[in-house]
Design an enzyme around this catalytic site. Structure first.
Site, PDB file in Angstrom:
ATOM      1  N   LYS A 114      41.954  87.907  44.172  1.00  0.00           N
ATOM      2  CA  LYS A 114      41.417  86.957  42.850  1.00  0.00           C
ATOM      3  C   LYS A 114      42.876  87.123  42.435  1.00  0.00           C
ATOM      4  CE  LYS A 114      36.627  87.320  43.930  1.00  0.00           C
ATOM      5  NZ  LYS A 114      36.720  88.063  42.794  1.00  0.00           N
ATOM      6  N   ARG A 135      43.770 100.029  62.476  1.00  0.00           N
ATOM      7  CA  ARG A 135      43.009 100.470  61.958  1.00  0.00           C
ATOM      8  C   ARG A 135      43.149 101.537  60.640  1.00  0.00           C
ATOM      9  NH1 ARG A 135      39.174 103.336  63.462  1.00  0.00           N
ATOM     10  NH2 ARG A 135      39.178 102.828  65.380  1.00  0.00           N
ATOM     11  N   ASP A 155      36.147  98.047  37.564  1.00  0.00           N
ATOM     12  CA  ASP A 155      36.388  96.484  38.596  1.00  0.00           C
ATOM     13  C   ASP A 155      37.487  96.388  37.371  1.00  0.00           C
ATOM     14  OD1 ASP A 155      36.582  94.469  39.676  1.00  0.00           O
ATOM     15  OD2 ASP A 155      33.943  94.577  40.084  1.00  0.00           O
ATOM     16  N   TYR A 205      29.816  91.290  38.035  1.00  0.00           N
ATOM     17  CA  TYR A 205      29.800  90.609  38.901  1.00  0.00           C
ATOM     18  C   TYR A 205      28.719  90.149  40.107  1.00  0.00           C
ATOM     19  CZ  TYR A 205      31.929  88.164  43.817  1.00  0.00           C
ATOM     20  OH  TYR A 205      31.998  87.781  44.448  1.00  0.00           O
TER      21      TYR A 205
END
Ligand SMILES: *Cc1c(COP(=O)(O)O)cnc(C)c1O
Length: 382
Positions: A197, A46, A172, A98
């Site tokens: 994406k 982690r 973004d 978005y």
């Protein structure tokens, strides 16, 4: 080294243990220590994992940042940035946004006492007017989703730079990708990506990243958040993203070429009332896009004269364009915006963004251009 060389070689030295040419996937949760405190840089996945480190290194290089932090989704990456704020602090976010970002700010952020103003930043003076003494973050999406509005990152950075203390500027960069746009060079502090994406590029992984301009106190806080909150990607997901980055430039050139052809075709079709594509000279910010980006990307949005009925008919009749949310994969997708990508917004919020009942968004893939246009032609005919 130039972009395409870095995409193949940064963070991807042959594996020192075996000389494997391709970086290994390290699916281990923990690392066996020679003694407490004696590590080779890793002790628990982690907190850090070698496959993730390779991804973060190449991503930072391609996006021109001092460092990158990978997350389990674009949304988790965005939350890491928003969570830099304390209750009572304020965000100004761009209007063409978005749907998930809108939801993250106005629902999750609000729950934690963070307020958000959604502002049409095409005119940078509107950002100036929206800044309050509590504004700590300016969130900019360009090209915006789904209208493909282009915002002037350098001009907005100029407005923010006159404030003290200076709010963070986060861009973004999912639609443009590191290949077509460099927000950090234009004055942003952070570039965030949904690597789901174009960076993954094959619709087979969900991921996200924050790339920082500097390794400063904000970076330390983001890095702490990454391991303390723990929304980290698996080693396999990191490996898929490294593989995706190798062909990002090649794919983006194809996406752009096909998107330009699809946009021109749609702009000339009698069933279509408008087309938004930054590469069309009819796009209101075409000149800005040409100045700010090195390519116009693979997303095209249009409106059908027949409204909802025509839009529903189009998205269910294409055979190559799959009717699906998401974007940026090699295969073409088509989405009916009011129901599929921006459904969690109120009707009037959608209308304010420019979304109409006939708005359709296309993620133009790398199939043959003639086949894509023939597919749209037959679907629009019926
Ligand atoms: C998909 C997307 C996100 C969210 O990313 P996830 O990986 O789905 O969490 C954020 N911004 C933009 C522009 C996106 O397209």
């Amino acid at each position: 080294m130039k972009f395409q060389t870095r995409a193949l070689h940064i963070g991807q030295e042959p594996d020192p243990a075996t000389r494997a040419t391709v970086i290994p996937i390290h699916p281990t949760s923990t690392f066996t220590l020679e003694a407490p405190g004696v590590t080779k840089g890793y002790h628990y996945s982690r907190i850090g994992n070698p496959t993730r480190a390779a991804l973060e290194e190449v991503l930072a290089s391609l996006q021109g940042g001092a460092a990158a932090l990978s997350f389990a989704s674009g949304t988790a990456a965005m939350w890491a940035v928003v969570a830099l704020l304390k209750p009572g602090e304020h965000v100004v976010a761009s209007l063409d946004l978005y749907g998930g970002t809108h939801q993250l700010l106005t629902k999750v952020g609000a729950h934690h006492g963070i307020t958000t103003a959604i502002v049409d930043m095409r005119d940078p003076s509107r950002l100036e007017a929206a800044l309050t003494p509590a504004t700590r973050l300016v969130w900019v999406e360009t090209p915006g989703n789904p209208m493909l509005t282009i915002l002037d990152i350098a001009a907005l950075a100029g407005v923010i730079g006159r404030r003290s203390p200076k709010p963070y500027l986060c861009v973004d960069n999912t639609f443009a990708t590191p290949y077509f746009q460099d927000p950090l060079a234009l004055g942003a502090d952070f570039a965030v990506h949904s690597t789901t994406k174009y960076i993954g590029g094959h619709s087979d992984v969900v991921g996200g990243a924050v790339v920082v301009k500097a390794k400063d106190a904000a970076y330390d806080a983001l890095k702490f958040h990454q391991s303390a909150v723990g929304a980290v990607p698996s080693p396999f997901d990191c490996w898929l993203q490294v593989r995706g980055l190798k062909t990002l430039a090649v794919r983006m050139r194809e996406h752009e070429r096909n998107a330009g052809a699809v946009a021109s075709f749609l702009a000339g079709h009698p069933a279509v009332s408008w087309v938004s594509y930054p590469g069309l000279t009819s796009h209101p910010q075409h000149d800005l896009a040409k100045r700010q980006m090195t390519g116009f990307g693979g997303m095209v949005t249009c409106d059908l004269k027949g409204g909802e009925k025509a839009a529903m008919s189009l998205v269910t009749r294409t055979r190559i364009f799959g009717c699906a949310t998401s974007l940026g994969g090699v295969e073409s997708l088509i989405a009916y915006v009011p129901v599929m990508t921006h459904f969690h917004m109120a009707e009037e919020e959608r209308a304010r963004q420019g979304i109409t009942p006939g708005t359709v968004r296309l993620s133009v893939g790398i199939e043959d251009e003639d086949d894509l246009i023939a597919d749209l032609e037959q679907a629009l005919k019926s």
